[in-house]
Motif scaffolding. Structure first.
Motif, PDB file in Angstrom:
ATOM      1  N   GLU A 196      31.035  58.821  66.939  1.00  0.00           N
ATOM      2  CA  GLU A 196      31.582  57.912  67.936  1.00  0.00           C
ATOM      3  C   GLU A 196      31.303  56.478  67.497  1.00  0.00           C
ATOM      4  OE1 GLU A 196      29.735  58.863  71.627  1.00  0.00           O
ATOM      5  OE2 GLU A 196      30.925  60.678  71.951  1.00  0.00           O
ATOM      6  N   PHE A 197      32.320  55.626  67.561  1.00  0.00           N
ATOM      7  CA  PHE A 197      32.156  54.222  67.239  1.00  0.00           C
ATOM      8  C   PHE A 197      31.657  53.467  68.472  1.00  0.00           C
ATOM      9  CE2 PHE A 197      35.810  54.549  63.933  1.00  0.00           C
ATOM     10  CZ  PHE A 197      34.938  55.138  63.030  1.00  0.00           C
ATOM     11  N   LEU A 198      30.580  52.699  68.312  1.00  0.00           N
ATOM     12  CA  LEU A 198      30.000  51.893  69.381  1.00  0.00           C
ATOM     13  C   LEU A 198      30.235  50.419  69.080  1.00  0.00           C
ATOM     14  CD1 LEU A 198      26.597  53.799  69.651  1.00  0.00           C
ATOM     15  CD2 LEU A 198      28.737  54.278  70.868  1.00  0.00           C
ATOM     16  N   THR A 199      29.891  49.557  70.008  1.00  0.00           N
ATOM     17  CA  THR A 199      30.147  48.133  69.805  1.00  0.00           C
ATOM     18  C   THR A 199      29.338  47.555  68.665  1.00  0.00           C
ATOM     19  OG1 THR A 199      28.478  47.577  71.469  1.00  0.00           O
ATOM     20  CG2 THR A 199      30.783  47.732  72.208  1.00  0.00           C
ATOM     21  N   ASN A 200      28.232  48.183  68.305  1.00  0.00           N
ATOM     22  CA  ASN A 200      27.391  47.641  67.235  1.00  0.00           C
ATOM     23  C   ASN A 200      26.854  48.709  66.292  1.00  0.00           C
ATOM     24  OD1 ASN A 200      25.684  48.758  69.124  1.00  0.00           O
ATOM     25  ND2 ASN A 200      24.928  46.783  69.859  1.00  0.00           N
ATOM     26  N   GLY A 201      27.609  49.795  66.147  1.00  0.00           N
ATOM     27  CA  GLY A 201      27.209  50.846  65.231  1.00  0.00           C
ATOM     28  C   GLY A 201      27.995  52.109  65.483  1.00  0.00           C
ATOM     29  N   PHE A 202      27.403  53.255  65.122  1.00  0.00           N
ATOM     30  CA  PHE A 202      28.062  54.524  65.409  1.00  0.00           C
ATOM     31  C   PHE A 202      27.025  55.586  65.740  1.00  0.00           C
ATOM     32  CE2 PHE A 202      27.571  54.238  60.788  1.00  0.00           C
ATOM     33  CZ  PHE A 202      27.155  55.505  60.382  1.00  0.00           C
ATOM     34  N   ARG A 203      27.489  56.576  66.483  1.00  0.00           N
ATOM     35  CA  ARG A 203      26.638  57.662  66.939  1.00  0.00           C
ATOM     36  C   ARG A 203      27.060  58.971  66.272  1.00  0.00           C
ATOM     37  NH1 ARG A 203      24.578  57.847  72.100  1.00  0.00           N
ATOM     38  NH2 ARG A 203      26.305  56.531  72.823  1.00  0.00           N
ATOM     39  N   LEU A 204      26.098  59.708  65.735  1.00  0.00           N
ATOM     40  CA  LEU A 204      26.326  61.066  65.285  1.00  0.00           C
ATOM     41  C   LEU A 204      25.986  61.979  66.453  1.00  0.00           C
ATOM     42  CD1 LEU A 204      27.254  60.839  62.393  1.00  0.00           C
ATOM     43  CD2 LEU A 204      25.302  59.304  62.696  1.00  0.00           C
ATOM     44  N   VAL A 205      26.986  62.687  66.955  1.00  0.00           N
ATOM     45  CA  VAL A 205      26.825  63.467  68.183  1.00  0.00           C
ATOM     46  C   VAL A 205      26.219  64.822  67.852  1.00  0.00           C
ATOM     47  CG1 VAL A 205      27.999  64.399  70.206  1.00  0.00           C
ATOM     48  CG2 VAL A 205      28.806  62.268  69.154  1.00  0.00           C
ATOM     49  N   GLY A 206      25.000  65.050  68.336  1.00  0.00           N
ATOM     50  CA  GLY A 206      24.276  66.258  67.974  1.00  0.00           C
ATOM     51  C   GLY A 206      24.879  67.531  68.502  1.00  0.00           C
ATOM     52  N   SER A 207      25.599  67.454  69.613  1.00  0.00           N
ATOM     53  CA  SER A 207      26.186  68.645  70.215  1.00  0.00           C
ATOM     54  C   SER A 207      27.486  69.065  69.549  1.00  0.00           C
ATOM     55  CB  SER A 207      26.439  68.400  71.707  1.00  0.00           C
ATOM     56  OG  SER A 207      27.351  67.320  71.891  1.00  0.00           O
ATOM     57  N   ALA A 208      28.032  68.219  68.692  1.00  0.00           N
ATOM     58  CA  ALA A 208      29.306  68.520  68.039  1.00  0.00           C
ATOM     59  C   ALA A 208      29.074  69.360  66.781  1.00  0.00           C
ATOM     60  CB  ALA A 208      30.024  67.228  67.673  1.00  0.00           C
ATOM     61  N   ASN A 209      30.157  69.924  66.275  1.00  0.00           N
ATOM     62  CA  ASN A 209      30.085  70.699  65.038  1.00  0.00           C
ATOM     63  C   ASN A 209      30.145  69.737  63.864  1.00  0.00           C
ATOM     64  OD1 ASN A 209      30.132  72.709  63.119  1.00  0.00           O
ATOM     65  ND2 ASN A 209      32.310  73.146  63.369  1.00  0.00           N
ATOM     66  N   SER A 210      29.032  69.064  63.627  1.00  0.00           N
ATOM     67  CA  SER A 210      29.034  67.952  62.674  1.00  0.00           C
ATOM     68  C   SER A 210      27.984  68.132  61.584  1.00  0.00           C
ATOM     69  CB  SER A 210      28.781  66.642  63.433  1.00  0.00           C
ATOM     70  OG  SER A 210      27.586  66.741  64.194  1.00  0.00           O
ATOM     71  N   GLY A 211      27.876  69.356  61.055  1.00  0.00           N
ATOM     72  CA  GLY A 211      26.873  69.609  60.029  1.00  0.00           C
ATOM     73  C   GLY A 211      27.024  68.734  58.810  1.00  0.00           C
ATOM     74  N   GLY A 212      28.278  68.396  58.461  1.00  0.00           N
ATOM     75  CA  GLY A 212      28.509  67.575  57.287  1.00  0.00           C
ATOM     76  C   GLY A 212      28.120  66.134  57.456  1.00  0.00           C
ATOM     77  N   THR A 213      27.798  65.731  58.685  1.00  0.00           N
ATOM     78  CA  THR A 213      27.386  64.351  58.941  1.00  0.00           C
ATOM     79  C   THR A 213      26.076  64.249  59.722  1.00  0.00           C
ATOM     80  OG1 THR A 213      28.764  64.301  60.955  1.00  0.00           O
ATOM     81  CG2 THR A 213      29.756  63.493  58.907  1.00  0.00           C
ATOM     82  N   SER A 233      21.950  54.259  55.161  1.00  0.00           N
ATOM     83  CA  SER A 233      21.639  55.685  55.182  1.00  0.00           C
ATOM     84  C   SER A 233      20.964  56.029  56.499  1.00  0.00           C
ATOM     85  CB  SER A 233      20.738  56.064  54.006  1.00  0.00           C
ATOM     86  OG  SER A 233      19.495  55.388  54.083  1.00  0.00           O
ATOM     87  N   TYR A 234      20.912  57.308  56.817  1.00  0.00           N
ATOM     88  CA  TYR A 234      20.227  57.807  58.001  1.00  0.00           C
ATOM     89  C   TYR A 234      19.848  59.259  57.769  1.00  0.00           C
ATOM     90  CZ  TYR A 234      24.756  59.959  59.135  1.00  0.00           C
ATOM     91  OH  TYR A 234      25.909  60.698  59.090  1.00  0.00           O
ATOM     92  N   THR A 235      18.996  59.793  58.629  1.00  0.00           N
ATOM     93  CA  THR A 235      18.570  61.188  58.550  1.00  0.00           C
ATOM     94  C   THR A 235      19.157  61.968  59.705  1.00  0.00           C
ATOM     95  OG1 THR A 235      16.494  60.547  57.496  1.00  0.00           O
ATOM     96  CG2 THR A 235      16.591  62.745  58.467  1.00  0.00           C
ATOM     97  N   GLY A 236      19.808  63.083  59.408  1.00  0.00           N
ATOM     98  CA  GLY A 236      20.417  63.913  60.426  1.00  0.00           C
ATOM     99  C   GLY A 236      19.390  64.536  61.350  1.00  0.00           C
ATOM    100  N   ALA A 237      19.801  64.844  62.587  1.00  0.00           N
ATOM    101  CA  ALA A 237      18.869  65.375  63.587  1.00  0.00           C
ATOM    102  C   ALA A 237      19.518  66.416  64.491  1.00  0.00           C
ATOM    103  CB  ALA A 237      18.306  64.240  64.432  1.00  0.00           C
ATOM    104  N   ARG A 238      20.645  66.975  64.127  1.00  0.00           N
ATOM    105  CA  ARG A 238      21.313  67.966  64.973  1.00  0.00           C
ATOM    106  C   ARG A 238      20.336  69.062  65.406  1.00  0.00           C
ATOM    107  NH1 ARG A 238      26.468  71.634  63.167  1.00  0.00           N
ATOM    108  NH2 ARG A 238      24.865  72.414  61.786  1.00  0.00           N
ATOM    109  N   PRO A 239      20.288  69.415  66.699  1.00  0.00           N
ATOM    110  CA  PRO A 239      21.274  69.179  67.767  1.00  0.00           C
ATOM    111  C   PRO A 239      21.088  67.870  68.520  1.00  0.00           C
ATOM    112  CG  PRO A 239      19.575  70.612  68.578  1.00  0.00           C
ATOM    113  CD  PRO A 239      19.240  70.351  67.138  1.00  0.00           C
ATOM    114  N   ASN A 240      20.263  66.964  68.023  1.00  0.00           N
ATOM    115  CA  ASN A 240      20.081  65.677  68.687  1.00  0.00           C
ATOM    116  C   ASN A 240      21.052  64.635  68.126  1.00  0.00           C
ATOM    117  OD1 ASN A 240      17.780  66.558  70.242  1.00  0.00           O
ATOM    118  ND2 ASN A 240      16.597  66.460  68.346  1.00  0.00           N
ATOM    119  N   ASP A 241      21.326  63.608  68.921  1.00  0.00           N
ATOM    120  CA  ASP A 241      22.145  62.495  68.467  1.00  0.00           C
ATOM    121  C   ASP A 241      21.369  61.624  67.488  1.00  0.00           C
ATOM    122  OD1 ASP A 241      23.951  63.444  70.296  1.00  0.00           O
ATOM    123  OD2 ASP A 241      23.945  61.658  71.567  1.00  0.00           O
TER     124      ASP A 241
END
Length: 328
Positions: free
Chosen positions: A286-303, A223-231
């Protein structure tokens, strides 16, 4: 990925014999199609529906050593359809398990942290043997015999007592608190608990359960906590190939992104486990070599909505591992 041909088609290239095949048509609306070796070929469930298990004679006809064979069903092999299948290896034919207060049939792969469990409800609280050698961190229970939701336990639903809550794979609803789901009892290395609701324990009704636990370099339940507009950077210890994300304390869909559809390292298409909707444009993971990034600048409210808790299930690309650093 494959394109339908409207007839019989063998899908190959998995390099293993799957025990769970999950298929979704991408280019037109269609129900999800779940098949597993414990229920048998041709027995379909759909994660966007509450329907009981039903027979579809022309959907999936066999599990093969390197894949599976489909018929001309629209959910699996329409001539104008494009499809994605997500495939999971358990342990082949189910065996009897007597660890719980009610008996179960289990197909388990402890190397990969995945088991498929079939049991018959007794109408009351009970424990069920899952076959894993550690406590499952996520499990999805679905009635085979009557209309009911896809009740889901996830270790990330609460910081201290996730066993008090459930979410449903077929719904957008946020987490729900009731002892009738899991009897407010955490799973152990041998059993998980069910409560009294008919969705997990209706008397004389068969249920199927898909259990997952994290394995280094292969899978991660977290699990993680969202932080939009931050990554937000989420460490899994491997480069993901598949990630499914759901807001636990807010109403939203179950988003699925993978590295086989458009965008290998930055997926641009999502599907929803709870919906028959077609594949849609998506940015924000974005998929990284050892995890994934939630991009804060994207329209990603659902994630990545700020302050919202999200649960996820992730699997590695080609079994790859990486040092646990998200420096990139």
């Amino acid at each position: 990925l494959y394109s339908g041909n409207g007839g019989t088609q063998s899908i190959t290239g998995l390099n293993f014999s799957p025990d769970l095949v999950w298929i979704k048509k991408r280019n037109t609306t269609e129900d999800h199609a779940w098949f597993d070796t414990v229920r048998g070929t041709q027995q379909q469930l759909s994660s966007n529906l509450t329907s009981a298990d039903y027979t579809t004679s022309n959907a999936l006809s066999s599990f093969n050593s390197d894949g599976f064979t489909t018929g001309n069903n629209g959910a699996t092999n329409n001539s104008s359809g494009t499809y994605v299948s997500w495939n999971f290896k358990a342990g082949g034919a189910a065996v009897a398990n007597t660890d719980g207060s009610i008996n179960s049939q289990v197909s388990v792969n402890n190397t990969l942290g995945f088991s498929i469990v079939k049991y018959t409800g007794g109408g009351g609280a009970a424990t069920v043997g899952h076959g894993l050698n550690s406590a499952p961190e996520m499990y999805i229970v679905k009635s085979m015999g009557h209309s009911a939701g896809w009740y889901t336990y996830h270790i990330g639903l609460d910081a201290s007592s996730p066993e008090d809550y459930n979410v449903r794979l077929n719904e957008t609803s946020s987490r729900q608190d009731s002892a009738s789901y899991w009897n407010d009892t955490a799973p152990t290395s041998s059993v998980f608990s069910i409560g009294t609701t008919t969705g997990v324990s209706q008397s004389s009704t068969d249920f199927i359960t898909y259990c997952f636990t994290s394995k280094p370099g292969f899978s991660k339940v977290g699990s993680y906590t969202g932080a939009r507009p931050n990554d937000v950077l989420v460490q899994t210890g491997f480069q993901p190939a598949f990630v499914m994300i759901k807001a636990s304390n807010a109403t939203d869909d179950w988003f699925i992104v993978d590295d086989k559809r458009e965008g290998t390292s930055a997926p641009t298409k999502s599907l929803l486990a709870n919906s028959l909707a077609i594949e849609s444009s998506f940015t924000g993971v974005e998929f990284l070599t050892n995890g994934f990034r939630l991009v804060g600048s994207a329209n990603s409210g659902g994630t990545n909505n700020s302050g919202t808790t999200f649960i996820y299930l992730a699997f590695a690309a080609d079994g790859s591992t990486a040092t646990p650093s998200l420096a990139n």
